[in-house]
Design a protein around this motif. Structure first.
Motif, PDB file in Angstrom:
ATOM      1  N   LEU A 319      -3.260  20.103  12.414  1.00  0.00           N
ATOM      2  CA  LEU A 319      -2.994  19.196  11.308  1.00  0.00           C
ATOM      3  C   LEU A 319      -3.747  17.884  11.489  1.00  0.00           C
ATOM      4  CD1 LEU A 319       0.815  19.913  10.959  1.00  0.00           C
ATOM      5  CD2 LEU A 319      -0.989  20.574   9.349  1.00  0.00           C
ATOM      6  N   ALA A 320      -4.586  17.828  12.520  1.00  0.00           N
ATOM      7  CA  ALA A 320      -5.355  16.610  12.800  1.00  0.00           C
ATOM      8  C   ALA A 320      -6.675  16.564  12.034  1.00  0.00           C
ATOM      9  CB  ALA A 320      -5.630  16.499  14.301  1.00  0.00           C
ATOM     10  N   GLY A 321      -7.067  17.671  11.425  1.00  0.00           N
ATOM     11  CA  GLY A 321      -8.325  17.744  10.701  1.00  0.00           C
ATOM     12  C   GLY A 321      -8.565  19.170  10.236  1.00  0.00           C
ATOM     13  N   PRO A 322      -9.725  19.453   9.673  1.00  0.00           N
ATOM     14  CA  PRO A 322     -10.006  20.813   9.202  1.00  0.00           C
ATOM     15  C   PRO A 322     -10.032  21.812  10.360  1.00  0.00           C
ATOM     16  CG  PRO A 322     -11.612  19.226   8.354  1.00  0.00           C
ATOM     17  CD  PRO A 322     -10.841  18.528   9.424  1.00  0.00           C
ATOM     18  N   THR A 323      -9.552  23.011  10.084  1.00  0.00           N
ATOM     19  CA  THR A 323      -9.659  24.105  11.046  1.00  0.00           C
ATOM     20  C   THR A 323     -10.698  25.096  10.539  1.00  0.00           C
ATOM     21  OG1 THR A 323      -7.363  23.938  11.808  1.00  0.00           O
ATOM     22  CG2 THR A 323      -8.484  26.051  12.137  1.00  0.00           C
ATOM     23  N   GLN A 324     -11.693  25.360  11.367  1.00  0.00           N
ATOM     24  CA  GLN A 324     -12.674  26.379  11.025  1.00  0.00           C
ATOM     25  C   GLN A 324     -12.190  27.727  11.545  1.00  0.00           C
ATOM     26  OE1 GLN A 324     -16.810  25.286  11.871  1.00  0.00           O
ATOM     27  NE2 GLN A 324     -16.160  23.145  12.081  1.00  0.00           N
ATOM     28  N   ALA A 325     -12.414  28.768  10.746  1.00  0.00           N
ATOM     29  CA  ALA A 325     -11.972  30.109  11.118  1.00  0.00           C
ATOM     30  C   ALA A 325     -13.074  31.114  10.876  1.00  0.00           C
ATOM     31  CB  ALA A 325     -10.718  30.501  10.336  1.00  0.00           C
ATOM     32  N   CYS A 326     -13.169  32.074  11.769  1.00  0.00           N
ATOM     33  CA  CYS A 326     -14.036  33.230  11.587  1.00  0.00           C
ATOM     34  C   CYS A 326     -13.107  34.437  11.534  1.00  0.00           C
ATOM     35  CB  CYS A 326     -15.027  33.345  12.739  1.00  0.00           C
ATOM     36  SG  CYS A 326     -16.463  34.348  12.358  1.00  0.00           S
ATOM     37  N   THR A 337     -12.497  27.541   5.953  1.00  0.00           N
ATOM     38  CA  THR A 337     -11.937  26.303   6.482  1.00  0.00           C
ATOM     39  C   THR A 337     -10.544  26.093   5.906  1.00  0.00           C
ATOM     40  OG1 THR A 337     -14.146  25.320   6.634  1.00  0.00           O
ATOM     41  CG2 THR A 337     -12.274  23.816   6.731  1.00  0.00           C
ATOM     42  N   ILE A 338      -9.604  25.692   6.748  1.00  0.00           N
ATOM     43  CA  ILE A 338      -8.240  25.373   6.320  1.00  0.00           C
ATOM     44  C   ILE A 338      -8.072  23.866   6.385  1.00  0.00           C
ATOM     45  CG2 ILE A 338      -5.772  25.696   6.770  1.00  0.00           C
ATOM     46  CD1 ILE A 338      -8.165  28.152   8.299  1.00  0.00           C
ATOM     47  N   MET A 339      -7.744  23.266   5.242  1.00  0.00           N
ATOM     48  CA  MET A 339      -7.610  21.814   5.161  1.00  0.00           C
ATOM     49  C   MET A 339      -6.136  21.427   5.331  1.00  0.00           C
ATOM     50  SD  MET A 339     -10.738  21.123   4.811  1.00  0.00           S
ATOM     51  CE  MET A 339     -10.567  19.341   4.627  1.00  0.00           C
ATOM     52  N   PRO A 340      -5.812  20.537   6.265  1.00  0.00           N
ATOM     53  CA  PRO A 340      -4.408  20.219   6.541  1.00  0.00           C
ATOM     54  C   PRO A 340      -3.677  19.636   5.337  1.00  0.00           C
ATOM     55  CG  PRO A 340      -5.867  18.684   7.678  1.00  0.00           C
ATOM     56  CD  PRO A 340      -6.720  19.775   7.140  1.00  0.00           C
ATOM     57  N   GLU A 341      -4.369  18.848   4.509  1.00  0.00           N
ATOM     58  CA  GLU A 341      -3.696  18.207   3.376  1.00  0.00           C
ATOM     59  C   GLU A 341      -3.304  19.199   2.289  1.00  0.00           C
ATOM     60  OE1 GLU A 341      -8.209  17.667   2.833  1.00  0.00           O
ATOM     61  OE2 GLU A 341      -6.725  17.553   4.458  1.00  0.00           O
ATOM     62  N   LYS A 342      -3.825  20.440   2.357  1.00  0.00           N
ATOM     63  CA  LYS A 342      -3.473  21.459   1.368  1.00  0.00           C
ATOM     64  C   LYS A 342      -2.386  22.411   1.852  1.00  0.00           C
ATOM     65  CE  LYS A 342      -8.021  21.531  -0.886  1.00  0.00           C
ATOM     66  NZ  LYS A 342      -9.154  22.400  -1.324  1.00  0.00           N
ATOM     67  N   VAL A 402     -11.454  33.401   0.581  1.00  0.00           N
ATOM     68  CA  VAL A 402     -10.989  32.040   0.294  1.00  0.00           C
ATOM     69  C   VAL A 402      -9.500  31.960   0.587  1.00  0.00           C
ATOM     70  CG1 VAL A 402     -10.713  30.270  -1.493  1.00  0.00           C
ATOM     71  CG2 VAL A 402     -12.753  31.737  -1.474  1.00  0.00           C
ATOM     72  N   ILE A 403      -9.050  30.822   1.134  1.00  0.00           N
ATOM     73  CA  ILE A 403      -7.640  30.626   1.442  1.00  0.00           C
ATOM     74  C   ILE A 403      -6.820  30.497   0.153  1.00  0.00           C
ATOM     75  CG2 ILE A 403      -5.961  28.975   2.374  1.00  0.00           C
ATOM     76  CD1 ILE A 403      -7.113  30.516   4.547  1.00  0.00           C
ATOM     77  N   ASP A 404      -5.723  31.242   0.065  1.00  0.00           N
ATOM     78  CA  ASP A 404      -4.734  31.117  -1.001  1.00  0.00           C
ATOM     79  C   ASP A 404      -3.624  30.216  -0.460  1.00  0.00           C
ATOM     80  OD1 ASP A 404      -2.586  31.394  -2.739  1.00  0.00           O
ATOM     81  OD2 ASP A 404      -2.922  33.533  -3.091  1.00  0.00           O
ATOM     82  N   TYR A 405      -3.671  28.936  -0.820  1.00  0.00           N
ATOM     83  CA  TYR A 405      -2.734  27.990  -0.227  1.00  0.00           C
ATOM     84  C   TYR A 405      -1.302  28.223  -0.688  1.00  0.00           C
ATOM     85  CZ  TYR A 405      -6.437  25.363   2.048  1.00  0.00           C
ATOM     86  OH  TYR A 405      -7.476  24.995   2.864  1.00  0.00           O
ATOM     87  N   ALA A 406      -1.111  28.757  -1.895  1.00  0.00           N
ATOM     88  CA  ALA A 406       0.251  29.068  -2.341  1.00  0.00           C
ATOM     89  C   ALA A 406       0.861  30.139  -1.445  1.00  0.00           C
ATOM     90  CB  ALA A 406       0.232  29.519  -3.803  1.00  0.00           C
ATOM     91  N   ALA A 407       0.075  31.153  -1.096  1.00  0.00           N
ATOM     92  CA  ALA A 407       0.556  32.192  -0.187  1.00  0.00           C
ATOM     93  C   ALA A 407       0.809  31.626   1.203  1.00  0.00           C
ATOM     94  CB  ALA A 407      -0.444  33.341  -0.121  1.00  0.00           C
ATOM     95  N   LEU A 408      -0.071  30.717   1.644  1.00  0.00           N
ATOM     96  CA  LEU A 408       0.129  30.079   2.944  1.00  0.00           C
ATOM     97  C   LEU A 408       1.432  29.294   2.953  1.00  0.00           C
ATOM     98  CD1 LEU A 408      -1.063  29.401   5.769  1.00  0.00           C
ATOM     99  CD2 LEU A 408      -2.124  27.400   4.704  1.00  0.00           C
TER     100      LEU A 408
END
Length: 444
Positions: A319-326, A337-342, A402-408
């Motif tokens: 939650l300190a910044g963006p997380t990159q994922a492979c 990329t997962i953005m903490p603010e989302k 792409v990340i589905d933030y609602a599902a997250l």
């Protein structure tokens, strides 16, 4: 391992700082290199750090000598004449020249190391050179194959079991996130076979905090299976299941920086799980980790590295910044990329989850399970939410790469539910009380 035990701790620490600088990226001033050479010449440095320093000079083209031989001359130590050492020296020379090892040579190198046929000095030079040059997918795959061939395997684990672990090596000394995630997943009914180690480059590894909590880590297959069946979770101590690693532990500790074995550990779960959430200490290794696991038969993998700012990365989602994922799914590899603010969680600096000794981290995990709030809980929720997806449970959080933030958000809600209703605390207490026939111990 050779050493000068009367060397003042401050001198050792100062030289350790020099080694960290010279094996890292970027320009190193001439005076730093000279200061290191002076320390070795004056006899103030132990063997392994000295060889690491000289290897770094060689890799930077500042010297042309063999670092192991040079260190021996400087300390008046005879060369190792054994046949295996002679063969390994050919392999070492290839790495020192900056060349990648062919598959057969890589397998031979890692086999010799794990069979204890390589002297500590040559091992230190090899690991340092690989660290500076960067390990290839082929070299990493060979190392994993060598480790898996020598490990104490755990058969017959549940289909779909997941591992959540990190490489370590980020040097941030945070609370134990993936260990807490394992308890959350178990409370949600996800079978977890977590592989972990003692601290090498941090203050409290997974094994350290579990020992502090009084959680047994069975060694034999029968009690391991009983633990998973009863509580959806078991913990495999690397020292118990990878006896070959005893040949490298002392050198890794003496080097003090990450080595290929930080990468190999999470790829060598003794239960052969095919689903993993793998934290990685730096984003440039994400693709390598995902491709190596694909080559080794994994079916769903998220390799993640969280950006903490100021060039620092953590081997977790953060939650300190963006997380990159492979991401490896359906045989394909995607980057995202997962953005903490989302995420619906409160962004927080990495200092908000600063850890300490095993007792400190164990107390924080107990408080979390008891309903504690704050950045630690939120970081665990974020990682658990992604792990649910990796396990094929909860909502699918990725569509079209792409990340589905609602599902997250929904997966985060599910993870929060088992913390709030006491289910995580119940799993923690149940596994603490677990007893079965056979040893519940950690070796090494």
């Amino acid at each position: 391992m050779g050493g000068m035990t009367d060397t003042p701790p401050t001198a050792k620490a100062a030289f350790g700082d020099i080694v960290q600088r010279i094996v890292g990226p970027g320009h190193v001033p001439t005076e730093v290199a000279r200061a290191g050479l002076d320390q070795i010449t004056n006899g103030n440095v132990d063997e392994i750090p000295a060889i690491a320093f000289l290897t770094a000079l060689r890799m930077r083209d500042l010297i042309s000598a063999d670092p192991v031989e040079l260190e021996g001359v400087m300390r008046q130590r005879p060369a190792d004449p054994s046949p295996c050492s002679a063969r390994f020296r050919t392999i070492l020379d290839t790495v020192l020249d900056g060349d990648r090892l062919m598959p057969d040579m890589a397998r031979e190198a890692l086999g010799l190391i794990m069979d204890g046929a390589v002297g500590e000095g040559m091992l230190a030079a090899f690991l340092t050179a690989l660290h500076m040059r960067g390990e290839s997918v082929g070299e990493l795959e060979a190392a994993v194959q060598a480790m898996r061939a020598r490990m104490r395997a755990v058969p017959d684990m549940p289909v779909g079991a997941i591992d959540v672990c990190g490489t370590g090596g980020d040097g941030l000394g945070t609370l134990n996130v993936s260990t807490a995630v394992a308890f959350v997943l178990a409370a949600l009914g996800v079978p977890v076979v977590k592989h972990g180690n003692r601290a090498l480059s941090s203050r409290s590894g997974a094994t350290d905090v579990l020992l502090e909590l009084g959680v047994p880590m069975p060694v034999e297959a029968r009690p391991i299976g009983q633990m998973v069946a009863a509580h959806n979770v078991t913990f495999l101590a690397a020292t118990s299941h990878h006896p070959a690693m005893r040949h490298v532990g002392a050198v890794r500790r003496a080097l003090g920086f990450r080595t290929i074995f930080n990468l190999v550990g999470p790829l060598s779960n003794p239960a052969g799980v095919r689903r993993q959430l793998v934290g990685v200490f730096a984003p440039q290794w994400l693709d390598v980790m995902a491709r190596t696991l694909r080559a080794l038969g994994s079916e769903r993998v998220w390799a993640v590295s969280g950006d903490c700012g100021q060039g620092r990365f953590i081997d977790e989602l953060t939650l300190a910044g963006p997380t990159q994922a492979c991401v490896l799914e359906d045989g394909q590899i995607h980057s995202l990329t997962i953005m903490p603010e989302k995420t619906g969680l409160q962004p927080a600096p990495i200092a908000a989850i600063a850890g300490g000794a095993p007792a400190h981290n164990a107390a924080a995990l107990r408080a979390l399970a008891a309903g504690g709030r704050g950045a630690y809980r939120d970081t665990v929720l974020l990682n658990a939410a992604v792990a649910l997806h990796v396990a094929g449970r909860g909502d699918n959080i990725m569509h079209g790469g792409v990340i589905d933030y609602a599902a997250l958000h929904e997966n985060i809600r599910q993870a929060a539910g088992v913390l709030d209703n006491g289910a995580v605390a119940a799993v923690l207490e149940a596994v603490r009380q677990f007893r079965a026939d056979g040893p519940n111990r950690v070796t090494g």
